[in-house]
Motif scaffolding. Structure first.
Motif, PDB file in Angstrom:
ATOM      1  N   HIS A  31     -10.999  -0.574  -2.430  1.00  0.00           N
ATOM      2  CA  HIS A  31     -11.623  -0.671  -3.749  1.00  0.00           C
ATOM      3  C   HIS A  31     -12.736   0.118  -3.906  1.00  0.00           C
ATOM      4  CE1 HIS A  31      -8.351  -3.663  -3.985  1.00  0.00           C
ATOM      5  NE2 HIS A  31      -8.900  -4.450  -2.998  1.00  0.00           N
ATOM      6  N   CYS A  32     -12.797   1.180  -4.507  1.00  0.00           N
ATOM      7  CA  CYS A  32     -13.974   1.749  -4.778  1.00  0.00           C
ATOM      8  C   CYS A  32     -14.669   1.395  -6.055  1.00  0.00           C
ATOM      9  CB  CYS A  32     -13.640   3.226  -4.886  1.00  0.00           C
ATOM     10  SG  CYS A  32     -15.173   4.235  -5.196  1.00  0.00           S
ATOM     11  N   VAL A  33     -16.032   1.264  -6.225  1.00  0.00           N
ATOM     12  CA  VAL A  33     -16.504   0.831  -7.431  1.00  0.00           C
ATOM     13  C   VAL A  33     -16.343   1.563  -8.576  1.00  0.00           C
ATOM     14  CG1 VAL A  33     -18.660   2.208  -7.080  1.00  0.00           C
ATOM     15  CG2 VAL A  33     -18.769  -0.296  -8.214  1.00  0.00           C
ATOM     16  N   THR A  34     -15.879   3.082  -8.139  1.00  0.00           N
ATOM     17  CA  THR A  34     -15.610   3.922  -9.503  1.00  0.00           C
ATOM     18  C   THR A  34     -14.088   3.871  -9.788  1.00  0.00           C
ATOM     19  OG1 THR A  34     -14.820   5.670  -8.052  1.00  0.00           O
ATOM     20  CG2 THR A  34     -17.149   5.767  -8.269  1.00  0.00           C
ATOM     21  N   LYS A  35     -13.627   2.475  -9.636  1.00  0.00           N
ATOM     22  CA  LYS A  35     -12.346   1.903 -10.426  1.00  0.00           C
ATOM     23  C   LYS A  35     -11.244   2.373  -9.479  1.00  0.00           C
ATOM     24  CE  LYS A  35     -15.633   1.325 -13.663  1.00  0.00           C
ATOM     25  NZ  LYS A  35     -16.182   2.452 -13.427  1.00  0.00           N
ATOM     26  N   TRP A  36     -11.050   3.392  -8.665  1.00  0.00           N
ATOM     27  CA  TRP A  36      -9.867   3.255  -8.017  1.00  0.00           C
ATOM     28  C   TRP A  36      -9.559   2.310  -6.769  1.00  0.00           C
ATOM     29  CZ3 TRP A  36      -9.960   4.740  -2.632  1.00  0.00           C
ATOM     30  CH2 TRP A  36     -10.933   5.194  -2.256  1.00  0.00           C
ATOM     31  N   SER A  37      -8.395   2.186  -6.577  1.00  0.00           N
ATOM     32  CA  SER A  37      -7.798   1.215  -5.433  1.00  0.00           C
ATOM     33  C   SER A  37      -6.680   1.885  -4.849  1.00  0.00           C
ATOM     34  CB  SER A  37      -7.544  -0.195  -5.938  1.00  0.00           C
ATOM     35  OG  SER A  37      -8.553  -0.902  -6.303  1.00  0.00           O
ATOM     36  N   LYS A  38      -6.762   1.706  -3.544  1.00  0.00           N
ATOM     37  CA  LYS A  38      -5.709   2.196  -2.844  1.00  0.00           C
ATOM     38  C   LYS A  38      -4.862   0.916  -1.871  1.00  0.00           C
ATOM     39  CE  LYS A  38      -4.887   6.118   0.269  1.00  0.00           C
ATOM     40  NZ  LYS A  38      -3.666   6.933  -0.395  1.00  0.00           N
ATOM     41  N   LEU A  39      -3.788   0.912  -2.055  1.00  0.00           N
ATOM     42  CA  LEU A  39      -3.161  -0.119  -1.378  1.00  0.00           C
ATOM     43  C   LEU A  39      -2.487  -0.015   0.094  1.00  0.00           C
ATOM     44  CD1 LEU A  39      -1.349  -1.906  -4.336  1.00  0.00           C
ATOM     45  CD2 LEU A  39      -3.708  -2.002  -3.520  1.00  0.00           C
ATOM     46  N   GLY A  40      -2.535  -0.713   0.942  1.00  0.00           N
ATOM     47  CA  GLY A  40      -1.943  -0.549   2.327  1.00  0.00           C
ATOM     48  C   GLY A  40      -2.714   0.773   2.805  1.00  0.00           C
ATOM     49  N   THR A  41      -3.705   0.803   2.936  1.00  0.00           N
ATOM     50  CA  THR A  41      -4.158   2.050   3.903  1.00  0.00           C
ATOM     51  C   THR A  41      -4.130   1.630   5.335  1.00  0.00           C
ATOM     52  OG1 THR A  41      -6.583   1.316   3.843  1.00  0.00           O
ATOM     53  CG2 THR A  41      -5.602   2.660   2.091  1.00  0.00           C
ATOM     54  N   ARG A  42      -4.187   2.557   6.302  1.00  0.00           N
ATOM     55  CA  ARG A  42      -3.771   2.291   7.614  1.00  0.00           C
ATOM     56  C   ARG A  42      -4.930   2.993   8.559  1.00  0.00           C
ATOM     57  NH1 ARG A  42       0.960   5.130   8.769  1.00  0.00           N
ATOM     58  NH2 ARG A  42       0.836   4.348  10.970  1.00  0.00           N
ATOM     59  N   TRP A  43      -5.641   2.127   9.235  1.00  0.00           N
ATOM     60  CA  TRP A  43      -6.723   2.592  10.147  1.00  0.00           C
ATOM     61  C   TRP A  43      -6.793   2.024  11.552  1.00  0.00           C
ATOM     62  CZ3 TRP A  43     -10.819   4.802   6.961  1.00  0.00           C
ATOM     63  CH2 TRP A  43     -10.608   4.622   5.697  1.00  0.00           C
ATOM     64  N   THR A  44      -7.367   2.534  12.233  1.00  0.00           N
ATOM     65  CA  THR A  44      -7.928   2.264  13.773  1.00  0.00           C
ATOM     66  C   THR A  44      -9.184   2.037  13.927  1.00  0.00           C
ATOM     67  OG1 THR A  44      -5.609   2.973  14.303  1.00  0.00           O
ATOM     68  CG2 THR A  44      -7.048   2.240  15.920  1.00  0.00           C
ATOM     69  N   GLY A  45      -9.647   0.983  14.360  1.00  0.00           N
ATOM     70  CA  GLY A  45     -11.094   0.654  14.595  1.00  0.00           C
ATOM     71  C   GLY A  45     -11.489  -0.368  15.510  1.00  0.00           C
ATOM     72  N   VAL A  46     -12.559  -0.331  15.900  1.00  0.00           N
ATOM     73  CA  VAL A  46     -13.249  -1.327  16.704  1.00  0.00           C
ATOM     74  C   VAL A  46     -13.801  -2.515  15.944  1.00  0.00           C
ATOM     75  CG1 VAL A  46     -15.140  -1.927  18.304  1.00  0.00           C
ATOM     76  CG2 VAL A  46     -13.798   0.240  18.604  1.00  0.00           C
ATOM     77  N   PRO A  47     -13.346  -3.880  16.171  1.00  0.00           N
ATOM     78  CA  PRO A  47     -13.867  -4.882  15.312  1.00  0.00           C
ATOM     79  C   PRO A  47     -15.480  -5.000  15.532  1.00  0.00           C
ATOM     80  CG  PRO A  47     -12.360  -5.657  17.081  1.00  0.00           C
ATOM     81  CD  PRO A  47     -12.396  -4.269  17.271  1.00  0.00           C
ATOM     82  N   VAL A  48     -16.115  -5.233  14.462  1.00  0.00           N
ATOM     83  CA  VAL A  48     -17.703  -5.134  14.486  1.00  0.00           C
ATOM     84  C   VAL A  48     -18.072  -6.533  15.617  1.00  0.00           C
ATOM     85  CG1 VAL A  48     -19.862  -5.709  13.300  1.00  0.00           C
ATOM     86  CG2 VAL A  48     -18.044  -4.126  12.277  1.00  0.00           C
ATOM     87  N   SER A  49     -17.065  -7.492  15.598  1.00  0.00           N
ATOM     88  CA  SER A  49     -17.560  -8.734  16.278  1.00  0.00           C
ATOM     89  C   SER A  49     -17.366  -8.267  17.684  1.00  0.00           C
ATOM     90  CB  SER A  49     -16.599  -9.976  16.087  1.00  0.00           C
ATOM     91  OG  SER A  49     -15.237  -9.580  15.545  1.00  0.00           O
ATOM     92  N   ALA A  50     -16.690  -7.261  18.163  1.00  0.00           N
ATOM     93  CA  ALA A  50     -16.626  -6.641  19.775  1.00  0.00           C
ATOM     94  C   ALA A  50     -17.954  -5.969  20.038  1.00  0.00           C
ATOM     95  CB  ALA A  50     -15.531  -5.622  19.709  1.00  0.00           C
ATOM     96  N   LEU A  51     -18.265  -5.506  18.959  1.00  0.00           N
ATOM     97  CA  LEU A  51     -19.808  -4.772  19.048  1.00  0.00           C
ATOM     98  C   LEU A  51     -21.079  -5.925  19.413  1.00  0.00           C
ATOM     99  CD1 LEU A  51     -19.270  -1.962  16.736  1.00  0.00           C
ATOM    100  CD2 LEU A  51     -19.105  -1.516  19.120  1.00  0.00           C
ATOM    101  N   LEU A  52     -20.725  -6.891  18.746  1.00  0.00           N
ATOM    102  CA  LEU A  52     -21.876  -7.846  18.552  1.00  0.00           C
ATOM    103  C   LEU A  52     -21.712  -8.747  19.660  1.00  0.00           C
ATOM    104  CD1 LEU A  52     -22.032  -8.193  14.969  1.00  0.00           C
ATOM    105  CD2 LEU A  52     -23.614  -7.189  15.945  1.00  0.00           C
ATOM    106  N   GLU A  53     -20.737  -8.524  20.618  1.00  0.00           N
ATOM    107  CA  GLU A  53     -20.552  -9.814  21.646  1.00  0.00           C
ATOM    108  C   GLU A  53     -21.794  -9.798  22.583  1.00  0.00           C
ATOM    109  OE1 GLU A  53     -16.277  -9.914  22.796  1.00  0.00           O
ATOM    110  OE2 GLU A  53     -17.214  -9.988  24.873  1.00  0.00           O
ATOM    111  N   GLY A  54     -22.102 -10.966  22.625  1.00  0.00           N
ATOM    112  CA  GLY A  54     -23.352 -11.112  23.804  1.00  0.00           C
ATOM    113  C   GLY A  54     -24.603 -10.970  22.853  1.00  0.00           C
ATOM    114  N   VAL A  55     -24.441 -10.507  21.798  1.00  0.00           N
ATOM    115  CA  VAL A  55     -26.011  -9.990  21.295  1.00  0.00           C
ATOM    116  C   VAL A  55     -26.532 -11.382  20.758  1.00  0.00           C
ATOM    117  CG1 VAL A  55     -27.084  -8.693  19.093  1.00  0.00           C
ATOM    118  CG2 VAL A  55     -25.268  -7.747  20.464  1.00  0.00           C
ATOM    119  N   GLU A  56     -27.963 -11.627  21.057  1.00  0.00           N
ATOM    120  CA  GLU A  56     -28.569 -12.666  20.591  1.00  0.00           C
ATOM    121  C   GLU A  56     -29.621 -12.231  19.393  1.00  0.00           C
ATOM    122  OE1 GLU A  56     -30.247 -15.161  23.639  1.00  0.00           O
ATOM    123  OE2 GLU A  56     -28.771 -14.698  25.111  1.00  0.00           O
TER     124      GLU A  56
END
Lengths: 201, 236
Positions: free
Chosen positions: A79-104
Motif C-alpha cells: 500500500h503506497c501513501v499516494t493511494k495505490w495498492s497492489k495485491l498479492g505481490t511476490r518477493w524473496t528476501g531475508v527476514p530482518v529477524s535473521a539479520l538481528l539474530e544474536g544482536v544485543e
C-alpha cells in the motif's frame, strides 16, 4: 466532513478485493515508481548491509554473505501513501529477524538507511516476528533498480515509504527519530489501515 | 470551484476558493477526495499550480480516460461544485524564492509534470525574484503544451523556457524535436559548478532519463529532487 460529489460514481473493486484495500486506497495492477531523487547505482561488489547504532557490535554482510543467509518467499499486499495498492505481490528476501539474530541492544526503534541518503524510521517490533524482510527478488527476478534493487526493505503492513529502497542497513536507536519523509509531512508510523498518511493522522 | 480553465485538449485547470486555506509552498500537492452517493470514496493527489501568493488554489489535471478520478474532475465538475481537498502536502519537492535567491534553478518537466514547476515559475514572478531559472519542458506536440501562452509571456528577465516536442511539430519548428536525452540536458542545464537546484517531474521513464543523465553529467544526486507519476494518474 464528507459530502457527496455530484454525479461521481467511481469504480469499485470486487468485494473480495475491497476487503483487502485499506481506506482511501485504490487497486492498481501496474507497479508505479516513486522516489525523491535519482536512482542510485551501487555495484554488487561494493554493496554491503550493516546493523549499527545501539548494538553490542556492528554487523556487516557483503552481497555474497547476504545471499548465503536463509531467504523466504513472501506474498503480500502493498500500500503506497499516494493511494495505490497492489495485491498479492511476490518477493524473496531475508527476514530482518535473521539479520538481528544474536544482536544485543536496548533499542526500541530503527532508522533504515539507503544509498542516496534516504532514511525512514520504524519501531523495532515492526521489523521482527515475520513482518519485515530485506528483499532482493520481485516475482522471481532480481529486483529492478527503480523498485529498489539490489535490495530493499519490505514491511508490507506499513505504507510503502517505510519499505526503504536501496537499503544498506539498519541503525538501531533508543528514541524514534523522523526519517526523510517523516521530516517532510508524513506520519511517524504509517499504518494504512488507520490511514496514517500525514502529520496529525 | 470558482473557475474551469481548459489548457489543452486533455488538460484543464480547476480553480478553487478554499475557506481557511493555510497557504502553501510552490511544489506542494493536495489530496482530492470524491464521495459517491452510496458513500464510496476515491482519493488522488494533484499538484498545486498556483503560487503561494494567490488566494485561490489551482489544480491542473490531465484527463486519463482509464482513470477513476481525473475524468470526473475534467469533464464532470462544474463551476460552483464543492470538492473535498486536503493539504497542502509535501515538504521536499518545494522551492521558496526567498531561501536561496541567487542559486540557479533548473526545472525539467514531462507532460503534466510541468504543473508543480509552474507553481515555482509563478512564485518567482509573483515574488519579484531575480533567481536565474530554466525550464526544459517536453510535450508530445505544440497543442499539448500546458500554459503555453503564459510561459511565453513570463520568459525573459532571467527565466528561460526550452521546449521539446516529441511526436509532432508545427511547420517551421526550430526547437528540440525529440525525447529528452543527455545531449539535450548538457545543452540546457547550467554548468555543474553553479550548483543549481534541480526539480524534475514527469512520468517515471522521463524522470529516470533526466535524473540519470544529470548524474552522469556530474550533477550531485543530492541537488536533484524528483517527483514521478505512473499510469495511475495524478502526481505525488
Amino acid at each position: 466532513m464528507a459530502f457527496i460529489s455530484r454525479g461521481f460514481k467511481g469504480r469499485r473493486s470486487s468485494a473480495a478485493d475491497s476487503s483487502r484495500l485499506p481506506p482511501g486506497q485504490y487497486l492498481t495492477t501496474g507497479f508505479p515508481v516513486l522516489s525523491a531523487g535519482p536512482t542510485p547505482h551501487t555495484p554488487l561488489e561494493k554493496w554491503s548491509f550493516s546493523i549499527t547504532g545501539e548494538v553490542d557490535q556492528d554487523r556487516t554482510w557483503t552481497w555474497a554473505e547476504f545471499q548465503a543467509l536463509p531467504a523466504e518467499d513472501i506474498t503480500a499486499d502493498i500500500h503506497c501513501v499516494t493511494k495505490w495498492s497492489k495485491l498479492g505481490t511476490r518477493w524473496t528476501g531475508v527476514p530482518v529477524s535473521a539479520l538481528l539474530e544474536g544482536v544485543e541492544s536496548a533499542a526500541d526503534y530503527v532508522t533504515a538507511f539507503s544509498d542516496g541518503g534516504y532514511t525512514t524510521n520504524l519501531p523495532l517490533e515492526d521489523l521482527v516476528g515475520g513482518k519485515a524482510w530485506v528483499a532482493f527478488q520481485y516475482d522471481g527476478q532480481p529486483l529492478d533498480r527503480e523498485h529498489g534493487g539490489p535490495a530493499r526493505l519490505l514491511v508490507p503492513h506499513l505504507y510503502l515509504w517505510k519499505s526503504a529502497k536501496w537499503v544498506r542497513g539498519l541503525r538501531l536507536t533508543l528514541d524514534d527519530r523522523p526519517g526523510f519523509w517523516e521530516s517532510n509531512g508524513y506520519n511517524m508510523y504509517g499504518d494504512p489501515w488507520r490511514e496514517q498518511r500525514y502529520w496529525g493522522d | 470551484m470558482r473557475e474551469l480553465i481548459p489548457e489543452t485538449p486533455h488538460v484543464s485547470t480547476l480553480v478553487f476558493e478554499v475557506p481557511e486555506w493555510p497557504g502553501h509552498l510552490a511544489g506542494q500537492h493536495v489530496d482530492v477526495r470524491l464521495t459517491a452517493e452510496d458513500g464510496y470514496q476515491a482519493q488522488r493527489s494533484y499538484s498545486i499550480a498556483s503560487p503561494p501568493e494567490d488566494g485561490a488554489v489551482a489544480l491542473t489535471v490531465e484527463r486519463l480516460e482509464e482513470g477513476e478520478v481525473s475524468p470526473y474532475l475534467v469533464g464532470e465538475v462544474r463551476q460552483g461544485d464543492q470538492l473535498e481537498l486536503r493539504g497542502p502536502i509535501g515538504g521536499y519537492f518545494v522551492w521558496q524564492a526567498g531561501s536561496e535567491p541567487q542559486r540557479p534553478v533548473l526545472l525539467i518537466g514531462g507532460g503534466s509534470g510541468v504543473v508543480p514547476l509552474m507553481a515555482m515559475i509563478r512564485h518567482r514572478h509573483a515574488a519579484g525574484a531575480g533567481t536565474p531559472m530554466r525550464l526544459l519542458y517536453s510535450s508530445r506536440s505544440l497543442e499539448d503544451v500546458i500554459y503555453r501562452a503564459e510561459l511565453d509571456r513570463l520568459a525573459g528577465g532571467g527565466l528561460a523556457i526550452v521546449h521539446t516536442l516529441t511526436r509532432s511539430r508545427p511547420p517551421g519548428w526550430t526547437g528540440y524535436a525529440r525525447r529528452l536525452d543527455r545531449e539535450m540536458l548538457a545543452e540546457v542545464a547550467w554548468p555543474v559548478t553553479l550548483g543549481a537546484a534541480i526539480f524534475i517531474c514527469g512520468p517515471t521513464s522521463f524522470v529516470e532519463t533526466a535524473s540519470a543523465g544529470l548524474v552522469e553529467l556530474g550533477y550531485p544526486a543530492a541537488s536533484i529532487r524528483t517527483e514521478r507519476f505512473g499510469a495511475t494518474g495524478g502526481t505525488s
